[in-house]
Write a protein that holds these residues in place. Structure first.
Motif: not given
Length: 161
Positions: A53-77
């Motif tokens: 999960x951790x690796x997947x969240x990290x690898x997919x992070x660049x696909x998210x920008x703006x608002x979606x990136x913020x929420x994705x990185x919250x999930x990652x943290x």
């Protein structure tokens, strides 16, 4: 998301087995645990999932920008912490040395919260921001769309009711 949803479903099934059907926690293993009870008790399986999960969240992070990136990185943290908890459980299982003089591997927050409820909570607080990120990703603003590099950026904006 399918794997995350299935894992989340396993935790919900286990909680239902305990709280709705009054099964003892030792017998409540979710759906997978009914078929393969030995797997559910293996810390390496839980740690492996947390790591993937951790690796997947990290690898997919660049696909998210703006608002979606913020929420994705919250999930990652949040998953970073969840992963740490599973890493500590895994190390305890390998060494046979348990925190808090417990009889079994014990996570840090498990000292204050029961394991079933704690891991149900962990999976919820990782899952919810992922869903929000996916929602915003599929509904980008004009500015976000111009920054997107995935094929989702080529889709027309989804109509909202």
């Amino acid at each position: 998301m399918a794997i995350v949803t299935a894992h989340w479903g396993e935790h919900i099934a286990q909680a239902l087995q305990v709280y709705l059907w009054n099964w003892p926690l030792s017998k409540a293993g979710g759906l997978l645990g009914l078929v393969f009870p030995v797997l559910v008790k293996q810390e390496w399986l839980h740690y492996g999932y947390a790591l993937v999960m951790l690796i997947g969240l990290w690898l997919l992070r660049d696909g998210f920008v703006g608002r979606s990136r913020r929420w994705w990185m919250i999930a990652f943290a949040i998953q970073v912490w969840h992963h740490l908890e599973h890493f500590l459980l895994f190390v305890q299982a390998l060494t046979g040395s348990y925190f808090f003089n417990a009889a079994a591997p014990t996570s840090l927050l498990q000292a204050a919260f029961p394991r079933l409820e704690l891991h149900l909570f962990y999976n919820a607080v990782v899952f919810v921001p992922m869903v929000i990120a996916m929602y915003y990703h599929s509904r980008p603003t004009t500015e976000e769309r111009s920054a997107m590099t995935c094929s989702c950026a080529r889709r027309p904006r989804l109509a909202t009711a």
